[in-house]
Design a protein around this motif. Structure first.
Motif, PDB file in Angstrom:
ATOM      1  N   ALA A   1       0.841  -1.203   0.000  1.00 19.68           N
ATOM      2  CA  ALA A   1       0.000   0.000   0.000  1.00 19.68           C
ATOM      3  C   ALA A   1       0.879   1.257   0.000  1.00 19.68           C
ATOM      4  O   ALA A   1       0.600   2.226  -0.720  1.00 19.68           O
ATOM      5  N   ARG A   2       1.930   1.249   0.777  1.00 19.05           N
ATOM      6  CA  ARG A   2       2.808   2.415   0.836  1.00 19.05           C
ATOM      7  C   ARG A   2       3.609   2.583  -0.456  1.00 19.05           C
ATOM      8  O   ARG A   2       3.908   3.700  -0.879  1.00 19.05           O
ATOM      9  N   ALA A   3       3.938   1.460  -1.094  1.00 18.46           N
ATOM     10  CA  ALA A   3       4.645   1.538  -2.374  1.00 18.46           C
ATOM     11  C   ALA A   3       3.796   2.281  -3.404  1.00 18.46           C
ATOM     12  O   ALA A   3       4.300   3.098  -4.175  1.00 18.46           O
ATOM     13  N   GLU A   4       2.509   2.017  -3.379  1.00 16.24           N
ATOM     14  CA  GLU A   4       1.574   2.704  -4.279  1.00 16.24           C
ATOM     15  C   GLU A   4       1.574   4.217  -4.005  1.00 16.24           C
ATOM     16  O   GLU A   4       1.592   5.036  -4.935  1.00 16.24           O
ATOM     17  N   SER A   5       1.572   4.567  -2.720  1.00 16.02           N
ATOM     18  CA  SER A   5       1.622   5.990  -2.357  1.00 16.02           C
ATOM     19  C   SER A   5       2.906   6.633  -2.861  1.00 16.02           C
ATOM     20  O   SER A   5       2.904   7.766  -3.352  1.00 16.02           O
ATOM     21  N   MET A   6       4.004   5.911  -2.704  1.00 13.54           N
ATOM     22  CA  MET A   6       5.294   6.463  -3.121  1.00 13.54           C
ATOM     23  C   MET A   6       5.319   6.723  -4.622  1.00 13.54           C
ATOM     24  O   MET A   6       5.771   7.774  -5.079  1.00 13.54           O
ATOM     25  N   LEU A   7       4.830   5.761  -5.396  1.00 10.76           N
ATOM     26  CA  LEU A   7       4.845   5.923  -6.845  1.00 10.76           C
ATOM     27  C   LEU A   7       3.980   7.112  -7.270  1.00 10.76           C
ATOM     28  O   LEU A   7       4.381   7.923  -8.117  1.00 10.76           O
ATOM     29  N   ALA A   8       2.817   7.244  -6.649  1.00 12.07           N
ATOM     30  CA  ALA A   8       1.942   8.376  -6.980  1.00 12.07           C
ATOM     31  C   ALA A   8       2.602   9.695  -6.602  1.00 12.07           C
ATOM     32  O   ALA A   8       2.548  10.680  -7.351  1.00 12.07           O
TER      33      ALA A   8
END
Lengths: 264, 264, 264
Positions: free
Chosen positions: C79-86
């Motif tokens: 979930a945090r990886a998704e935030s980072m990419l965005a």
């Protein structure tokens, strides 16, 4: 017949501590959100290395590399529960010990069911307060939160029973700590009531228990030594502080300065 | 016509504080990732008990057991938002008060919409800085982050309007704090600009507001007392420290040592 | 032929620091769970503003508003990886610099693949220890956790190669720090081994690197100044402390009190 246990001998604690200092372990901590920094700093102050690896696949990979692991369910949620299960399975396959801190089990349904499930996965040790240990053992508990309302001595029979049924060393901690393998017990005194006014001292103790469990030798002695290291440094810190803020700083300094002689 | 509010009388603060000490509450904190340890340690230093229970079903169960709850949206994400909604519904059903800390609402779309939704769920109190309170009230705000660019006095009309529309006590805090129920207000002075150089002092204040809200009696006085306890201990700590590191330690010690007489 | 790099001149560090103090930046930190409080407090002590915004849509919105961003993968999960990419995509669109702290890359598969993906998203700077930088550069690494087993000088060729291939300034930190753009390098000395006994000093350095990267001017000098600010304050704190607990408090105080003259 109830036998009152003996105090952990200082020579035994000193020997375990020397062993720890010769091979400071790498400990995988899957712990609650509130206490992660203190937990890491306590391990670092003692010379050990903490690491928190949480994505399930990676947590499993890391459990095989680490020397031991802590599982603390204080802020359990479903994604982290999945990581814990993957990490425990991997640790068990690799023969690495793991320790359960069953924060606030008893009244809360979700975590209590999860902790019961973990009990069947062969923890090396369990560290909790009286109400948590009583709840895990199946006896009725009176705690409504993370602080225990039961005296740790009253929970010793439950701790012995839990140790026998789970195969784990059980440490029930409070004003006095009792550590048992179900047959033999040690008592550890020391510490200070001020430690209950600082979040995470118990959780950090469980990480130190995991670190000592990763060493070879008599595990009952190792777990009791972990308790003694923390209670002794707690006493030292209380003597130098004027409240819970200055306590934390003095406590980490005391852990860093601790020598085997101090334990004797 | 604008009425300049009176300073909270020391006798009133002392009476509320005595009540708190007689029945230190258990506070459920659903707060942001950054400040959880300080929040817990502030409550513990005052004698209260913090607990963070985050899985939705368990968060709801725990809200019924706790005396009060804090909802802080600083690091809101969808899973935690679900936990917050479940916990608030349960708290409302059980008649337990909860407090909203609307961190950084205004410019950020996701949290602002969530905070607006929470406003309709009857918070007992809302604690924010000037730009957050102005944003929640519907007036334009100028903040781009967690620090407020608006003076708290300028936000008092917005705070009064928000109190009337939501039914909550509103505390708008800054160099000076204003606490209002929409009709009556209190002023709280004290504190120090150094507190803005330590993360979480405002978030921890919101947890203390939740603790005081859980006590019976005049809620406007209780919330103002929470602000006064923190501002007074902030002043005491600043007098003994040489920067934000030593501040935190001295601040927790001051909270631990605080006596009702000090508030008079 | 290997050229041994020069020490960052004090006048250069002082000039960068003065620039920082004139325009203290707002830094978006997507960092690991363990070090968030220290990271925020280090930025605050220096006069900068930290903020952690984690829900993907909001993280992207906030990246455009902030002056710079830190991406630290210490406790990466999906979930945090998704935030980072965005957040990175938004920062890149808005022309805001972001810094990568590739915690423990090398042996761990999930984060290593993610870090390799981030490398292609044009970080302004990368800050890691020797084993992390060697792993990212494609050379074999020997670390099994967050502490590096490789000397930072041995990793300088890898750092230069990584800087050339990624376009980032690369800081490889340890007992001595080396900062390179692939062609030119700076050396930064100072600090103390005690800093490795406090969790998050390296992670906080990466946040300070992000803060200095957000300033205009020569980025190689800015990143080296970030390293020097931390190493100098580390030395000052060690001189006043008696262990890792009192270190943290003294370190934050030293950052708060730091003046440009001290760097000369």
């Amino acid at each position: 017949m109830f036998t009152r246990p003996d105090v952990l001998p200082g020579t035994c604690a000193a020997a375990c501590f020397n062993q720890f200092k010769r091979h400071p372990p790498l400990i995988h901590c899957l712990t609650n959100e509130v206490v992660q920094e203190l937990t890491a700093n306590v391990l670092l102050a003692l010379g050990a290395s903490p690491a928190m690896v949480v994505e399930p696949a990676e947590a499993a990979q890391f459990s095989r590399l680490a020397d031991g692991m802590l599982i603390n369910i204080g802020t359990l949620h479903s994604a982290r529960a999945e990581s814990m299960l993957a990490a425990i399975e991997a640790a068990n396959q690799a023969g690495k010990p793991w320790v359960l801190d069953p924060v606030a089990v008893g009244g809360l349904v979700y975590r209590t069911a999860f902790a019961q499930r973990l009990l069947m996965m062969r923890p090396a040790a369990i560290r909790g307060n009286a109400s948590e240990i009583m709840a895990l053992s199946g006896l009725p508990a009176s705690g409504r939160g993370v602080d225990s309302n039961d005296d740790s001595l009253a929970a010793l029979p439950a701790a012995r029973e839990l140790a026998r049924s789970s195969g784990a060393i059980v440490a029930v901690t409070g004003v006095v700590d009792y550590i048992t393998d179900g047959e033999r017990d040690w008592v550890v005194t020391g510490g200070d009531i001020l430690m209950t006014r600082v979040v995470g001292t118990g959780c950090a103790l469980s990480a130190v228990v995991a670190a000592f469990c990763s060493l070879p030798g008599e595990r009952l002695d190792q777990v009791a030594t972990a308790c003694r290291v923390m209670s002794l440094c707690g006493e030292k810190a209380v003597a130098r502080c004027s409240g819970p803020g200055s306590f934390t700083s003095a406590f980490l300094d005391a852990l860093y300065q601790l020598k085997a002689e101090d334990l004797q």
